[in-house]
Design an enzyme around this catalytic site. Structure first.
Site, short mmCIF file in Angstrom:
data_model
loop_
_atom_site.label_atom_id
_atom_site.label_comp_id
_atom_site.label_asym_id
_atom_site.label_seq_id
_atom_site.Cartn_x
_atom_site.Cartn_y
_atom_site.Cartn_z
N PHE A 1 74.16 -6.45 -19.09
CA PHE A 1 74.10 -7.30 -17.70
C PHE A 1 72.26 -6.03 -17.63
CE2 PHE A 1 76.53 -2.78 -16.82
CZ PHE A 1 75.44 -2.36 -16.32
N LYS B 1 75.22 -16.06 -25.83
CA LYS B 1 75.82 -15.52 -24.53
C LYS B 1 75.15 -14.56 -23.78
CE LYS B 1 80.49 -14.04 -22.82
NZ LYS B 1 79.85 -13.47 -22.23
N SER C 1 79.58 -2.00 -24.75
CA SER C 1 80.27 0.05 -24.49
C SER C 1 80.56 -0.69 -26.03
CB SER C 1 80.99 -0.92 -23.42
OG SER C 1 82.45 -1.07 -24.27
N GLU D 1 74.38 -2.38 -31.06
CA GLU D 1 73.85 -1.70 -29.71
C GLU D 1 74.95 -1.05 -29.05
OE1 GLU D 1 71.57 -0.45 -30.53
OE2 GLU D 1 70.17 -1.72 -31.67
N CYS E 1 71.23 2.03 -21.44
CA CYS E 1 71.83 3.17 -22.77
C CYS E 1 71.14 4.31 -23.52
CB CYS E 1 72.16 2.19 -23.51
SG CYS E 1 70.68 1.44 -24.10
N THR E 2 69.94 4.21 -22.44
CA THR E 2 69.10 5.59 -23.11
C THR E 2 68.71 6.29 -21.94
OG1 THR E 2 67.16 4.47 -22.37
CG2 THR E 2 67.97 4.63 -25.10
N GLU F 1 81.02 8.67 -21.69
CA GLU F 1 79.70 8.55 -20.98
C GLU F 1 80.11 7.53 -19.59
OE1 GLU F 1 75.95 5.46 -21.90
OE2 GLU F 1 77.94 5.26 -22.92
N ALA G 1 61.52 2.77 -24.66
CA ALA G 1 61.94 2.87 -26.10
C ALA G 1 59.51 1.47 -25.81
CB ALA G 1 62.47 2.57 -27.15
#
Length: 541
Positions: A194, A218, A275, A296, A330-331, A429, A492
């Site tokens: 998302f 998907k 995740s 990832e 995620c970063t 996290e 990035a």
């Protein structure tokens, strides 16, 4: 019973029915945002109140109907009819059939189609960027920036379509030549998350397409409208060029569709973003059938600030790194490791900066907004649980730590101090704007703390010392896939390979030689002499 009494009862029943229907409408959010003039950009993208959630050359959908919710106000945007197992089978077959045509198209010609997709995205840059903001919750500038990232990777892929090549290797045998040839894999499955509902698909699709693969996508269930709108743009280019829509098949659905992709032997590569917990299951299931996975996953990213760092640059970098996308990248920077000499100065400036950001919290579609909501109500619950855990462990809330009142899923960006570098909550996290500030006595200690977490996605060091810089990027420095100097952990560029080590999954997407993950390599030996010669001088006579 008299007629008059019957009329009274009938009137009461009708009133009750109207009341019930009105309550039902209010409880389900009957007033969809797609019908309001403020959101007329949805019409530009072909989004209606009810939308089919499957594409494989034609639009369909036989699964359950779900509603997309706006995280800024909690109201429904529109409905999507998802796909079921039969729809999934049609998508896979369409992708397989399309591959037979697409693989025969010369790579530069495939690049031309991807170029046209990039141009089509440019034409919808503003509308699609607004949809990302509306449905995901990131601010308008980030929403447009995410679409631009897809555009940029299309440009990159166009050049790549004329550049990826094999090798000619010297043979030890006379009259022989040794070659390497790269060929496409077939159907590539993409399961995206998302938080980057369009860019991650762009990284995968643009590169996979020029390599000669077809795709089955998907997207995340909670950002299905972005998935639909993006597919409409891509499919328009395919249709204009008389190419099968199955080249870029798409299906909206829940975990059962994701599991079907993961376990399907007809899909040789599965790219999964999500995740670490789910990614571990994906990797195991794909490996169980000897498929390839491109993972990832999570990141527990740290910024290290050395004693000689430019603190003005640090101040500018840390704010976006910690609170950009409401901490849902995620970063995102989750740990700030400060040398003891600069600890107090940096913390003081951070608190002031966070206060300024709060003054510009609001509707992500407002260009003046710098800080938007979390994506779902469940995300708010996870934020609260982590704050409670911080307090139980003796952490100090330097800023934030509260859920904001009013509509939407807003929380205050949070700074935590007073916890050990190896505290369980620091090593966990949490996908929310929470950063743990740690005091280190020297850079070597800070590097060790950076590397001690299970994830290895992004990392950054602020320093002006060359010896420290080269230690950081060397074998005894950061163990992450992304190693930055004097810039934050997020943001990035597409030209480099994106991905991380350890529990981040090891996958690489976007630039550099990431294209190799979407192809299979063949080592070819050709004997053009009249004599059969065995390798290593073996005589078998």
């Amino acid at each position: 019973m008299s007629r008059s009494v019957n009329l009274v009862i009938t009137r009461l029943l009708l009133q009750r029915r109207v009341s019930v229907m009105s309550s039902f409408k209010n409880s389900t959010g009957g007033n969809f945002l797609c019908n309001e003039p403020k959101y007329d950009f949805l019409q530009d993208l072909g989004i209606e109140k009810c939308n089919k959630g499957v594409y494989n050359g034609k639009w369909s959908g036989n699964g359950k109907v779900v509603t997309s919710i706006c995280p800024a106000n909690g109201r429904p945007i529109a409905e999507i009819q998802q796909g079921d197992k039969s729809d999934y089978e049609e998508c896979v077959k369409a992708a397989q059939d399309a591959w037979k045509i697409w693989a025969d198209v010369p790579a530069p010609k495939r690049g031309e189609i991807v170029r046209q997709i990039g141009d089509a995205l440019r034409n919808k840059l503003d509308s699609l960027g607004k949809l990302v903001s509306l449905e995901m919750g990131k601010i308008y500038a980030e929403g447009v920036g995410e679409v631009q990232e897809y555009v940029d990777i299309c440009d990159y892929a166009v050049g790549l379509s004329r550049m990826f090549s094999g090798s000619i290797i010297p043979s030890e045998r006379p009259g022989h030549v040794l070659l390497e040839q790269w060929n496409p894999l077939g159907v590539v499955g993409v399961i995206s998350a998302f938080n980057f509902p369009i860019a991650v698909y762009g990284w995968n699709s643009a590169i996979a397409m020029v390599c000669g693969n077809t795709l089955l996508w998907k997207g995340a269930t909670s950002t299905s409208l972005v998935t639909l709108a993006t597919t409409k743009i891509v499919s328009s280019v395919l249709e204009k060029n008389n190419l099968p829509g199955g080249i870029c098949s798409m299906i909206c659905g829940g975990s059962e569709i994701g599991d079907a992709i993961v376990t399907d032997r007809r899909i040789p590569l599965v790219s999964f973003t999500g995740s670490t917990q789910v990614g571990h299951q994906v990797g195991m299931k794909v490996q169980d059938r000897f498929g390839r996975s491109l993972l990832e996953l999570g990141g527990n990213n740290a910024i290290i600030v050395g004693p000689d760092a430019d603190l003005e640059m640090v101040a500018q970098s840390v704010v976006f790194a910690c609170v950009g996308t409401a901490g849902q990248r995620c970063t995102t920077t989750r740990r700030l490791i400060l040398h003891s000499q600069v600890y107090d100065k940096v913390l003081t400036r951070m608190k002031k900066s966070f206060e300024q950001v709060m003054s510009r919290m609001g509707d992500p579609l407002d260009p003046n907004t710098l800080y938007g909501p979390l994506h779902t109500k469940a995300s708010v619950g996870e934020y609260q649980e982590t704050i409670n855990e911080v307090k139980k462990l003796g952490g100090k809330i330097e800023f934030g730590g509260e859920v904001c009142e009013g509509e939407g899923f807003f929380v205050k960006p949070t700074i935590v101090s007073g916890l050990s570098h190896d505290s369980p909550v620091v090593h966990k996290e949490t996908f929310a704007p929470i950063v743990y500030v740690l005091r280190a006595s020297n850079v070597d200690e800070a590097i060790a703390w950076n590397n001690e977490v299970k994830q290895g996605l992004s990392s950054s060091l602020f320093t002006n010392d060359l010896a420290t810089l080269f230690k950081w990027i060397g074998p005894k420095g950061s163990d992450c896939g992304i190693v930055n100097v004097n810039i934050p952990t997020s943001g990035a560029e597409i030209g480099g390979a994106f991905g991380g080590e350890k529990e981040t999954g090891g996958g690489r997407e976007s630039g550099s030689d990431s294209w190799k993950q979407y192809m299979r390599r063949s080592t070819i030996t050709i004997n053009y002499s009249p004599i059969l010669t065995l390798a290593q001088g073996i005589k078998f006579e």
